[in-house]
Write an enzyme that holds these catalytic residues in place. Sequence first.
Site, PDB file in Angstrom:
ATOM      1  N   LYS A 191       0.132  -1.017  -0.282  1.00 44.86           N
ATOM      2  CA  LYS A 191      -0.423  -0.162  -0.051  1.00 44.86           C
ATOM      3  C   LYS A 191       0.662   1.382   0.029  1.00 44.86           C
ATOM      4  O   LYS A 191       1.705   1.218   0.784  1.00 44.86           O
ATOM      5  CB  LYS A 191      -0.939   0.083   1.463  1.00 44.86           C
ATOM      6  CG  LYS A 191      -1.939   0.996   1.354  1.00 44.86           C
ATOM      7  CD  LYS A 191      -2.962   0.584   2.405  1.00 44.86           C
ATOM      8  CE  LYS A 191      -3.903   1.570   2.902  1.00 44.86           C
ATOM      9  NZ  LYS A 191      -4.254   1.748   4.032  1.00 44.86           N
ATOM     10  N   SER A 223      -9.090   1.669   3.732  1.00 37.67           N
ATOM     11  CA  SER A 223      -8.700   2.661   3.130  1.00 37.67           C
ATOM     12  C   SER A 223      -7.469   1.423   2.429  1.00 37.67           C
ATOM     13  O   SER A 223      -6.973   2.081   1.725  1.00 37.67           O
ATOM     14  CB  SER A 223      -7.821   3.429   4.116  1.00 37.67           C
ATOM     15  OG  SER A 223      -6.782   2.421   4.722  1.00 37.67           O
ATOM     16  N   SER A 228      -9.857  -1.009   7.933  1.00 38.30           N
ATOM     17  CA  SER A 228      -9.051  -1.018   6.397  1.00 38.30           C
ATOM     18  C   SER A 228      -9.233  -2.032   6.582  1.00 38.30           C
ATOM     19  O   SER A 228      -7.956  -1.818   4.576  1.00 38.30           O
ATOM     20  CB  SER A 228      -7.875   0.366   6.676  1.00 38.30           C
ATOM     21  OG  SER A 228      -9.127   1.935   6.767  1.00 38.30           O
TER      22      SER A 228
END
Length: 466
Positions: free
Chosen positions: A77, A152, A176
């Site tokens: 990420k 997220s 998330s």
Amino acid sequence: MNEMCRWTAIETAAQLRAGKVSVREVVSAHLARAHAVNPRLNALPAILDEEALARADELDAGGDRSALLFGLPVTIKINIDQKGTVNSNGIPALAGNVANEDSPLVTNMRRDGAVFIARTNTPEFSLRWFTSNPLHGVTKNPWDETLTPGGSSGGASSSVAAGVGVIAHGNDLGGSLRYPAYCCGIASIRPSLGRVPAFNPSLKGARPPITQQMSVQGPIARSVGDLRLALRSMASRDSRDPLWCAAQSSGRMRDKVSLRIGMVVNAFDRNDDPEVIRAVEIASQGLKAAGHCIEPCTPPQMQHAAKVWGQLLSTETELLSLPFMREVGSPQLNRSFEGYKAVYGVTDLAGYMFAMQERLRLQWEWARFFDDYDLLLMPASGALPFENDLDFKHPDAIPDMLKAQEYLFVVNVLGLPAVPVPPHVAQRAPCGVQLVAPMHDDWFCLDVAEALEREIGRPVEGLAFG
């Protein structure tokens, strides 16, 4: 699509160790898949062809085939440091923030033979259950492009669900890891607090205290077994995180053939979607088929726990992050945060300290709860996956959106391990549940989730692989 992109991490590792395929072949297949699907999904701000192929050739020439993640294609990420790549956290002002060294879990996975093939998208400041930002745009759900892929870690879930990489990295402050897995019909684990070392070398100063206490790093993958493999690598010690913890599981699985598992739905002051309740029922039947006893239960003060999560995080964000958010964040992001703040409020120092005290009391109450129950089965969200960017398009929906997500917040404020599993396909997308375990019982939670997965199978992959 190359059939190698359908293999799980465990299947891929077996083929590589046996020499039936080369690392270059596997990595090339996943890079090709990334280039094929990313124009539609927009999940990958950076595809690392040159670096990944050079690493693949290095491993083929003399890599340790016994290494835990030998040759496995992995995505990271964009909100943690990976040497030579940008850690923007979805913020245009950080578009030039190139990392000079790896964060701990990247170090661990690199040492264990992983090949990093791409960076995955996140919302600005990684603060939403949607994945869009002014720097890289909107990430889509591979099941239905009108729905959120979660946030997220939505870039991670969208890409791995579509066959890009066998393990994706994500993090979880308010769901998330679990919510993206829920939205995309795959698996994840929110590890216990401290299980995976967390540190960003490029960050000036330490993370805010509540973020440290409620945020964790972890994997997303297409099967529960793959999560165990990834977590074993991610969880290796790193001295840069003094909160790292190697606590062992309680051992409760060793002495029991049948577990006592609590089950809860409609836990808050709203009714869960009927499809969500159906998913819990399917999971309950699967766990019964695996030999366990399922009992409706009332866990301690779930509504209060969710409120404590919101109050702590809203206050910390207001005091420590809001000036920077106002300076560099989009108007939509700042408007959304005002919507969150309107629900939870911002407290003074006395209120903040009392909320911290309540958090510890709740952890004690839940530890006692797990004296009576081995695990808890409950929804991952009380609603089906939201319309993409719902909070930006309809700010008036924010209070109901937060209500639906309270099942996620409870786990974060308590610091417990939780594994989302997708037992049901409802309408246009999967619908999942989460298994929540006592503190530090991460491996136990994975064992039970894997047994559930064997009983109920995984959602039809063709929808996401199309």
